[in-house]
Design an enzyme around this catalytic site. Structure first.
Site, short mmCIF file in Angstrom:
data_model
loop_
_atom_site.label_atom_id
_atom_site.label_comp_id
_atom_site.label_asym_id
_atom_site.label_seq_id
_atom_site.Cartn_x
_atom_site.Cartn_y
_atom_site.Cartn_z
N HIS A 74 69.80 -19.64 -15.19
CA HIS A 74 68.65 -19.85 -14.31
C HIS A 74 68.71 -21.27 -13.77
O HIS A 74 68.40 -22.22 -14.48
CB HIS A 74 67.38 -19.60 -15.16
CG HIS A 74 66.10 -19.84 -14.44
ND1 HIS A 74 64.88 -19.88 -15.10
CD2 HIS A 74 65.81 -20.04 -13.13
CE1 HIS A 74 63.91 -20.11 -14.23
NE2 HIS A 74 64.44 -20.22 -13.03
N MET A 107 68.05 -27.50 -15.46
CA MET A 107 67.03 -28.25 -14.70
C MET A 107 67.59 -29.59 -14.26
O MET A 107 68.36 -30.22 -14.99
CB MET A 107 65.81 -28.51 -15.60
CG MET A 107 65.23 -27.25 -16.19
SD MET A 107 63.81 -27.67 -17.21
CE MET A 107 63.51 -26.06 -17.96
N HIS A 162 69.67 -16.41 -21.96
CA HIS A 162 69.12 -17.07 -20.77
C HIS A 162 69.31 -18.58 -20.90
O HIS A 162 68.91 -19.19 -21.89
CB HIS A 162 67.63 -16.73 -20.69
CG HIS A 162 66.94 -17.17 -19.44
ND1 HIS A 162 66.99 -16.46 -18.26
CD2 HIS A 162 66.17 -18.26 -19.19
CE1 HIS A 162 66.28 -17.09 -17.34
NE2 HIS A 162 65.77 -18.19 -17.88
N MET A 202 67.37 -24.18 -11.98
CA MET A 202 66.17 -24.82 -11.43
C MET A 202 66.61 -26.15 -10.85
O MET A 202 66.30 -27.23 -11.37
CB MET A 202 65.13 -25.00 -12.55
CG MET A 202 64.48 -23.68 -12.92
SD MET A 202 63.59 -23.76 -14.48
CE MET A 202 64.92 -23.37 -15.60
N ASP A 217 68.64 -22.15 -19.16
CA ASP A 217 67.80 -22.85 -18.18
C ASP A 217 68.42 -24.19 -17.80
O ASP A 217 68.52 -25.09 -18.64
CB ASP A 217 66.41 -23.08 -18.77
CG ASP A 217 65.60 -21.80 -18.86
OD1 ASP A 217 65.45 -21.13 -17.83
OD2 ASP A 217 65.15 -21.46 -19.97
N SER A 257 65.77 -17.36 -24.25
CA SER A 257 66.03 -18.63 -23.57
C SER A 257 66.36 -19.70 -24.58
O SER A 257 65.53 -20.08 -25.42
CB SER A 257 64.79 -19.05 -22.77
OG SER A 257 64.93 -20.41 -22.43
N ASP A 291 60.09 -14.12 -16.62
CA ASP A 291 60.39 -15.37 -17.33
C ASP A 291 59.14 -16.24 -17.44
O ASP A 291 58.62 -16.72 -16.43
CB ASP A 291 61.49 -16.13 -16.58
CG ASP A 291 61.96 -17.38 -17.30
OD1 ASP A 291 61.54 -17.62 -18.45
OD2 ASP A 291 62.78 -18.12 -16.70
N MET A 331 58.99 -15.57 -12.07
CA MET A 331 58.43 -16.57 -12.99
C MET A 331 56.95 -16.27 -13.23
O MET A 331 56.18 -16.08 -12.29
CB MET A 331 58.55 -17.97 -12.40
CG MET A 331 59.95 -18.49 -12.17
SD MET A 331 60.93 -18.64 -13.65
CE MET A 331 59.95 -19.72 -14.68
C1 DX5 Z 1 60.82 -22.33 -17.88
C2 DX5 Z 1 62.05 -21.55 -18.21
C3 DX5 Z 1 61.88 -20.45 -19.18
C4 DX5 Z 1 61.39 -20.88 -20.52
C5 DX5 Z 1 60.72 -19.73 -21.16
O1 DX5 Z 1 61.11 -23.19 -16.85
O2 DX5 Z 1 62.58 -20.98 -17.03
O3 DX5 Z 1 63.07 -19.68 -19.29
O4 DX5 Z 1 62.42 -21.32 -21.37
O5 DX5 Z 1 60.16 -20.16 -22.35
P1 DX5 Z 1 58.88 -19.45 -22.96
O6 DX5 Z 1 59.27 -18.04 -23.33
O7 DX5 Z 1 58.58 -20.30 -24.15
O8 DX5 Z 1 57.79 -19.48 -21.93
ZN ZN Z 2 64.25 -19.54 -17.25
#
Ligand code: DX5
Ligand code: ZN
Length: 216
Positions: A65, A36, A32, A67, A34, A7, A174, A136
């Site tokens: 991903h 948001m 990956h 969010m 993320d 990620s 994740d 998750m």
């Molecule tokens: C959290 C993200 C994850 C995050 C994982 O909202 O979806 O992908 O980056 O990071 P670690 O491996 O540090 O928990």
């Molecule tokens: Zn993620």
């Protein structure tokens, strides 16, 4: 063998291209990403222009991903920006099926994602149309949190269901995965592991990836 999807939330954003190329050089095939919106989750990260910019830098599979609330509003843009897998949250829309079908019609792989408090039974009806289920093991929004075991139980149930029904769906985990809990994560039979802080820790990407592969 299990796949690693680092990620980039934990990457050095000032040197994003460099960090992505470091992943690729270590043989990583998924990355990956993320996204948001400060609404579905209490944080804001990166979006469409950044994905567009890094698309030309690497051939790695972009595991995006989302969010974000009502992802149906943006899947076309994410597809155009270069996402390969588009994961939407079950909790983020009233149009889950339609949005997954839209992702598929754009020629992309579709993923359905569930938060730690969402029941695994709630995704079963979508397994016929998705390519991936993202489970998750932390509350979405931030990297570096502690893994919650209840997500691992859901993965075991999903893997069994997928096998029994002869479906072609990958399961991805994740949140909070690191070398100290990798064994119990692998015991679930999971197909893809997301790891952010564990891979980018101390800016020792190469060493951390090698350690990861030694343990899987
Ligand atoms: C959290 C993200 C994850 C995050 C994982 O909202 O979806 O992908 O980056 O990071 P670690 O491996 O540090 O928990
Ligand atoms: Zn993620």
């Amino acid at each position: 063998m299990v796949k690693l999807s680092p990620s980039i939330l934990s990457a050095d954003f000032g040197n994003l291209e460099r960090d992505i190329l470091r992943l690729e050089k270590e043989g990583v095939t998924y990355v990956h990403i993320d996204v948001m919106d400060g609404n579905f989750v209490p944080n804001i990260s990166i979006g469409i222009p950044v994905i567009e910019s890094i698309r030309s830098k690497t051939k790695m599979i972009f595991d995006v991903h989302l969010m974000i609330d009502k992802p149906e509003r943006y899947v076309v843009q994410f597809a155009k920006a270069g996402a390969d897998i588009i994961n939407i949250h079950l909790e983020a829309t009233n149009e889950v099926r339609g949005t997954l079908e839209k992702i598929k019609s754009l020629g992309k792989l579709a993923g359905i994602t569930i938060k730690p408090d969402t029941k695994v039974e709630d995704v079963l009806e979508y397994l016929e149309i998705v390519d991936l289920v993202l489970v998750m093991t932390v509350e979405p929004g931030f990297g570096g949190q502690k893994l919650m075991d209840k997500g691992l139980e859901k993965i075991k149930i999903l893997k069994k269901y997928i096998e029994e029904n002869k479906l072609s769906v990958e399961v991805e985990v994740d949140g909070g995965v690191n070398l100290s809990n990798i064994k119990k994560v692998l015991d679930t039979g999971v197909d893809v592991i997301v790891a952010g802080s564990a891979i980018f820790e101390n800016d020792e990407i190469e060493k951390n990836i090698k350690e990861f592969y030694k343990n899987v």
